[in-house]
Motif scaffolding. Structure first.
Motif, PDB file in Angstrom:
ATOM      1  N   LYS A 291     -25.601  71.388  19.105  1.00  0.00           N
ATOM      2  CA  LYS A 291     -24.607  72.441  19.356  1.00  0.00           C
ATOM      3  C   LYS A 291     -23.398  72.273  18.440  1.00  0.00           C
ATOM      4  O   LYS A 291     -22.919  73.246  17.848  1.00  0.00           O
ATOM      5  CB  LYS A 291     -24.154  72.415  20.817  1.00  0.00           C
ATOM      6  N   ALA A 292     -22.897  71.052  18.334  1.00  0.00           N
ATOM      7  CA  ALA A 292     -21.706  70.808  17.518  1.00  0.00           C
ATOM      8  C   ALA A 292     -21.976  71.091  16.038  1.00  0.00           C
ATOM      9  O   ALA A 292     -21.104  71.591  15.332  1.00  0.00           O
ATOM     10  CB  ALA A 292     -21.239  69.368  17.699  1.00  0.00           C
ATOM     11  N   LYS A 293     -23.174  70.809  15.586  1.00  0.00           N
ATOM     12  CA  LYS A 293     -23.510  70.953  14.174  1.00  0.00           C
ATOM     13  C   LYS A 293     -23.921  72.377  13.791  1.00  0.00           C
ATOM     14  O   LYS A 293     -23.598  72.843  12.711  1.00  0.00           O
ATOM     15  CB  LYS A 293     -24.633  69.974  13.832  1.00  0.00           C
ATOM     16  N   TYR A 294     -24.651  73.063  14.686  1.00  0.00           N
ATOM     17  CA  TYR A 294     -25.282  74.320  14.299  1.00  0.00           C
ATOM     18  C   TYR A 294     -24.904  75.551  15.120  1.00  0.00           C
ATOM     19  O   TYR A 294     -25.077  76.666  14.646  1.00  0.00           O
ATOM     20  CB  TYR A 294     -26.812  74.188  14.346  1.00  0.00           C
TER      21      TYR A 294
ATOM     22  N   GLN B  15     -29.609  81.475  15.863  1.00  0.00           N
ATOM     23  CA  GLN B  15     -28.918  81.065  17.083  1.00  0.00           C
ATOM     24  C   GLN B  15     -29.789  81.321  18.318  1.00  0.00           C
ATOM     25  O   GLN B  15     -30.593  82.257  18.338  1.00  0.00           O
ATOM     26  CB  GLN B  15     -27.600  81.836  17.215  1.00  0.00           C
ATOM     27  N   ASN B  16     -29.597  80.513  19.336  1.00  0.00           N
ATOM     28  CA  ASN B  16     -30.347  80.686  20.579  1.00  0.00           C
ATOM     29  C   ASN B  16     -30.141  82.072  21.186  1.00  0.00           C
ATOM     30  O   ASN B  16     -31.079  82.676  21.699  1.00  0.00           O
ATOM     31  CB  ASN B  16     -29.983  79.608  21.598  1.00  0.00           C
TER      32      ASN B  16
ATOM     33  N   CYS C 111     -35.544  80.921  24.177  1.00  0.00           N
ATOM     34  CA  CYS C 111     -34.839  80.191  23.128  1.00  0.00           C
ATOM     35  C   CYS C 111     -35.263  78.731  23.163  1.00  0.00           C
ATOM     36  O   CYS C 111     -36.155  78.345  23.907  1.00  0.00           O
ATOM     37  CB  CYS C 111     -33.324  80.333  23.297  1.00  0.00           C
ATOM     38  N   ARG C 112     -34.604  77.924  22.379  1.00  0.00           N
ATOM     39  CA  ARG C 112     -34.929  76.498  22.333  1.00  0.00           C
ATOM     40  C   ARG C 112     -34.745  75.847  23.707  1.00  0.00           C
ATOM     41  O   ARG C 112     -35.525  74.978  24.099  1.00  0.00           O
ATOM     42  CB  ARG C 112     -34.037  75.797  21.309  1.00  0.00           C
TER      43      ARG C 112
ATOM     44  N   LEU D 222     -38.487  75.839  14.496  1.00  0.00           N
ATOM     45  CA  LEU D 222     -37.174  76.061  15.101  1.00  0.00           C
ATOM     46  C   LEU D 222     -36.161  75.019  14.642  1.00  0.00           C
ATOM     47  O   LEU D 222     -34.973  75.326  14.496  1.00  0.00           O
ATOM     48  CB  LEU D 222     -37.283  76.070  16.627  1.00  0.00           C
ATOM     49  N   ARG D 223     -36.612  73.788  14.400  1.00  0.00           N
ATOM     50  CA  ARG D 223     -35.701  72.761  13.883  1.00  0.00           C
ATOM     51  C   ARG D 223     -35.236  73.102  12.480  1.00  0.00           C
ATOM     52  O   ARG D 223     -34.093  72.824  12.114  1.00  0.00           O
ATOM     53  CB  ARG D 223     -36.377  71.394  13.878  1.00  0.00           C
TER      54      ARG D 223
END
Length: 99
Positions: free
Chosen positions: A76-79, A28-29, A39-40, A21-22
């Motif tokens: 969240k901000a990155k992906y 996306q979740n 989800c994650r 998952l990483r």
């Protein structure tokens, strides 16, 4: 199979799932939720629940960082992208009591 071996194998499978998952930051979740029903965030909540059941101190932020590999807000901000209308509609259909 004895309990110790089962626990070791389950832990290895968990670590492999988390690593997968990483690596798949493109997934996306909301897509995970729509397709698999988890989800994650769910996985990190289950980790925290397990820690709580064992009396192990683990905060929500720590459990999320264990799954995401970084602070949740940074991930969240990155992906994370904004959910599309189609994703939101699919979520509403697959999880009618969650919204």
């Amino acid at each position: 199979m004895d309990d110790s071996t089962r626990t070791e194998l389950e832990a290895a499978a968990f670590r492999r799932l988390v690593a997968h998952l990483r690596e798949r930051t493109d997934v996306q979740n909301i897509d995970l939720m729509n397709l698999a029903g988890f989800c994650r965030n769910c996985l990190s909540n289950w980790l925290k629940d397990a820690a709580d059941a064992q009396g192990v101190a683990l905060s929500r932020e720590e459990s999320r960082e264990a799954v995401y590999g970084m602070p949740y807000e940074a991930w969240k901000a990155k992906y994370q992208s904004v959910a599309t209308p189609d994703q939101v509609e699919a979520f509403k259909k697959s999880h009618p009591h969650s919204h």
